[in-house]
Design a protein around this motif. Structure first.
Motif, PDB file in Angstrom:
ATOM      1  N   ASN A  76       9.443   6.015   3.720  1.00  5.61           N
ATOM      2  CA  ASN A  76       9.059   6.211   2.311  1.00  5.61           C
ATOM      3  C   ASN A  76       8.187   5.065   1.809  1.00  5.61           C
ATOM      4  O   ASN A  76       8.311   4.628   0.667  1.00  5.61           O
ATOM      5  CB  ASN A  76      10.296   6.325   1.416  1.00  5.61           C
ATOM      6  N   GLY A  77       7.306   4.579   2.662  1.00 11.28           N
ATOM      7  CA  GLY A  77       6.549   3.390   2.322  1.00 11.28           C
ATOM      8  C   GLY A  77       5.114   3.649   1.913  1.00 11.28           C
ATOM      9  O   GLY A  77       4.672   4.785   1.753  1.00 11.28           O
ATOM     10  N   PHE A  78       4.383   2.556   1.751  1.00  8.90           N
ATOM     11  CA  PHE A  78       2.988   2.598   1.350  1.00  8.90           C
ATOM     12  C   PHE A  78       2.362   1.259   1.705  1.00  8.90           C
ATOM     13  O   PHE A  78       3.048   0.239   1.817  1.00  8.90           O
ATOM     14  CB  PHE A  78       2.860   2.858  -0.162  1.00  8.90           C
ATOM     15  N   ALA A  79       1.040   1.280   1.881  1.00  7.66           N
ATOM     16  CA  ALA A  79       0.309   0.050   2.177  1.00  7.66           C
ATOM     17  C   ALA A  79      -0.303  -0.559   0.913  1.00  7.66           C
ATOM     18  O   ALA A  79      -0.759  -1.693   0.917  1.00  7.66           O
ATOM     19  CB  ALA A  79      -0.791   0.325   3.200  1.00  7.66           C
ATOM     20  N   ARG A  80      -0.340   0.227  -0.124  1.00  3.25           N
ATOM     21  CA  ARG A  80      -0.711  -0.245  -1.458  1.00  3.25           C
ATOM     22  C   ARG A  80      -0.008   0.674  -2.441  1.00  3.25           C
ATOM     23  O   ARG A  80       0.182   1.863  -2.160  1.00  3.25           O
ATOM     24  CB  ARG A  80      -2.232  -0.193  -1.658  1.00  3.25           C
ATOM     25  N   PHE A  81       0.368   0.145  -3.607  1.00  2.00           N
ATOM     26  CA  PHE A  81       1.108   0.949  -4.568  1.00  2.00           C
ATOM     27  C   PHE A  81       0.324   1.203  -5.848  1.00  2.00           C
ATOM     28  O   PHE A  81       0.389   2.288  -6.414  1.00  2.00           O
ATOM     29  CB  PHE A  81       2.431   0.267  -4.907  1.00  2.00           C
ATOM     30  N   SER A  82      -0.415   0.207  -6.311  1.00  5.05           N
ATOM     31  CA  SER A  82      -1.089   0.328  -7.602  1.00  5.05           C
ATOM     32  C   SER A  82      -2.442   1.016  -7.454  1.00  5.05           C
ATOM     33  O   SER A  82      -3.133   0.901  -6.440  1.00  5.05           O
ATOM     34  CB  SER A  82      -1.280  -1.046  -8.239  1.00  5.05           C
ATOM     35  N   GLU A  83      -2.809   1.719  -8.489  1.00  5.81           N
ATOM     36  CA  GLU A  83      -4.081   2.427  -8.540  1.00  5.81           C
ATOM     37  C   GLU A  83      -5.242   1.427  -8.572  1.00  5.81           C
ATOM     38  O   GLU A  83      -5.131   0.334  -9.118  1.00  5.81           O
ATOM     39  CB  GLU A  83      -4.104   3.291  -9.799  1.00  5.81           C
ATOM     40  N   GLY A  84      -6.349   1.793  -7.972  1.00  7.76           N
ATOM     41  CA  GLY A  84      -7.546   0.960  -7.990  1.00  7.76           C
ATOM     42  C   GLY A  84      -8.780   1.813  -7.849  1.00  7.76           C
ATOM     43  O   GLY A  84      -8.695   3.022  -7.619  1.00  7.76           O
ATOM     44  N   GLU A  85      -9.952   1.176  -7.995  1.00 11.14           N
ATOM     45  CA  GLU A  85     -11.203   1.924  -7.909  1.00 11.14           C
ATOM     46  C   GLU A  85     -11.347   2.639  -6.568  1.00 11.14           C
ATOM     47  O   GLU A  85     -11.939   3.712  -6.494  1.00 11.14           O
ATOM     48  CB  GLU A  85     -12.391   0.978  -8.134  1.00 11.14           C
ATOM     49  N   ASP A  86     -10.833   2.016  -5.518  1.00 10.77           N
ATOM     50  CA  ASP A  86     -10.920   2.624  -4.191  1.00 10.77           C
ATOM     51  C   ASP A  86      -9.565   3.141  -3.708  1.00 10.77           C
ATOM     52  O   ASP A  86      -9.351   3.353  -2.524  1.00 10.77           O
ATOM     53  CB  ASP A  86     -11.480   1.620  -3.176  1.00 10.77           C
ATOM     54  N   PHE A  87      -8.647   3.338  -4.657  1.00 11.97           N
ATOM     55  CA  PHE A  87      -7.306   3.806  -4.292  1.00 11.97           C
ATOM     56  C   PHE A  87      -6.754   4.682  -5.415  1.00 11.97           C
ATOM     57  O   PHE A  87      -5.817   4.309  -6.126  1.00 11.97           O
ATOM     58  CB  PHE A  87      -6.384   2.624  -4.013  1.00 11.97           C
ATOM     59  N   ALA A  88      -7.316   5.851  -5.541  1.00 15.00           N
ATOM     60  CA  ALA A  88      -6.947   6.763  -6.633  1.00 15.00           C
ATOM     61  C   ALA A  88      -5.501   7.252  -6.584  1.00 15.00           C
ATOM     62  O   ALA A  88      -4.913   7.503  -7.647  1.00 15.00           O
ATOM     63  CB  ALA A  88      -7.900   7.966  -6.631  1.00 15.00           C
ATOM     64  N   PRO A  89      -4.877   7.402  -5.402  1.00 11.32           N
ATOM     65  CA  PRO A  89      -3.503   7.930  -5.398  1.00 11.32           C
ATOM     66  C   PRO A  89      -2.445   6.962  -5.908  1.00 11.32           C
ATOM     67  O   PRO A  89      -1.286   7.346  -6.068  1.00 11.32           O
ATOM     68  CB  PRO A  89      -3.252   8.245  -3.916  1.00 11.32           C
ATOM     69  N   GLY A  90      -2.838   5.709  -6.151  1.00  8.13           N
ATOM     70  CA  GLY A  90      -1.852   4.715  -6.558  1.00  8.13           C
ATOM     71  C   GLY A  90      -1.279   4.958  -7.949  1.00  8.13           C
ATOM     72  O   GLY A  90      -1.778   5.763  -8.728  1.00  8.13           O
ATOM     73  N   ILE A  91      -0.214   4.225  -8.244  1.00  8.09           N
ATOM     74  CA  ILE A  91       0.448   4.311  -9.547  1.00  8.09           C
ATOM     75  C   ILE A  91      -0.347   3.485 -10.567  1.00  8.09           C
ATOM     76  O   ILE A  91      -0.727   2.347 -10.277  1.00  8.09           O
ATOM     77  CB  ILE A  91       1.893   3.771  -9.452  1.00  8.09           C
ATOM     78  N   PRO A  92      -0.608   4.017 -11.759  1.00 13.89           N
ATOM     79  CA  PRO A  92      -1.357   3.247 -12.771  1.00 13.89           C
ATOM     80  C   PRO A  92      -0.702   1.899 -13.052  1.00 13.89           C
ATOM     81  O   PRO A  92       0.517   1.807 -13.222  1.00 13.89           O
ATOM     82  CB  PRO A  92      -1.319   4.157 -14.000  1.00 13.89           C
TER      83      PRO A  92
END
Length: 210
Positions: A76-92
């Motif tokens: 249930n992991g991730f390599a990034r969590f927060s949203e960014g310009e190059d990471f739209a699926p992240g959490i705001p």
């Protein structure tokens, strides 16, 4: 081979108890971020080990130099969590900063609804360390382990829950596009709800490096 475990945000080393109960005898080191009391962030082994993380614990591993880590199993992991310009699926980010703001006033009012998203609901203990929790949230906002995940390639197995209420399929895929990925039936707490299936995957990793 030694197994090193890291739990996710708001939990502690006891999160792994159901999995350890079915895993059987093993050389296990369960780290603790101190969210619910005294931390047990022991030194990482200077011998070969398998890193096993859950949720934010995966990101914790991916943001550290792990020269002796031979395999990583990410539940249930991730390599990034927060949203960014190059990471739209992240959490705001505003969601996480709002949680930070409330932490120091009433940490249980932040941790309890966070945990209520998941089945089973694991109530938070009476003792919560707001400073440690804040540090953990700061890492979720700022940390980016995508390059380290890419570098690990097939030595990283990312295990997703089919009904994970926190980690979407898009977030999972964007985090681990170059890694081995697997889906198990269940939600965000796979080591709690599917301990035998998780243990089987760890045994497979151990046999692969025997």
């Amino acid at each position: 081979m030694k197994l090193v475990f890291m739990h996710g945000w708001s939990f502690d080393r006891r999160f792994w108890d159901p999995l350890l109960a079915v895993l059987g005898p093993c050389d296990a080191l369960c780290l603790d971020r101190g969210y619910t009391g005294a931390a047990r962030l022991e030194a990482l082994p200077d011998e070969d080990f398998i890193a096993i993380g859950h949720s934010a614990g995966v990101l914790w591993f991916l943001n550290r130099d792990l020269p002796h880590c031979r395999v990583m199993v990410a539940f249930n992991g991730f390599a990034r969590f927060s949203e960014g310009e190059d990471f739209a699926p992240g959490i705001p980010r505003r969601v996480l900063t709002r949680m930070q703001t409330r932490l120091h006033e009433a940490p249980a009012s932040v941790v309890t609804p966070f945990r209520q998203q998941f089945t089973p609901f694991l109530p938070c203990p009476a003792t919560l360390d707001s400073e440690a929790l804040d540090q953990g949230l700061a890492e979720l906002i700022d940390a980016d382990g995508r390059q380290n995940a890419r570098n690990r390639g097939e030595t990283l197995l990312a295990v997703q829950g089919s009904h994970d209420s926190l980690v979407s399929n898009a977030l999972h895929e964007a985090s681990f596009a170059t890694n081995r990925r697997l889906t198990l039936e269940g939600g965000h707490l796979l080591p709690q709800t599917a301990p035998q299936a998780c243990a089987d995957l760890i045994h497979d990793a151990l046999r692969g490096w025997a």
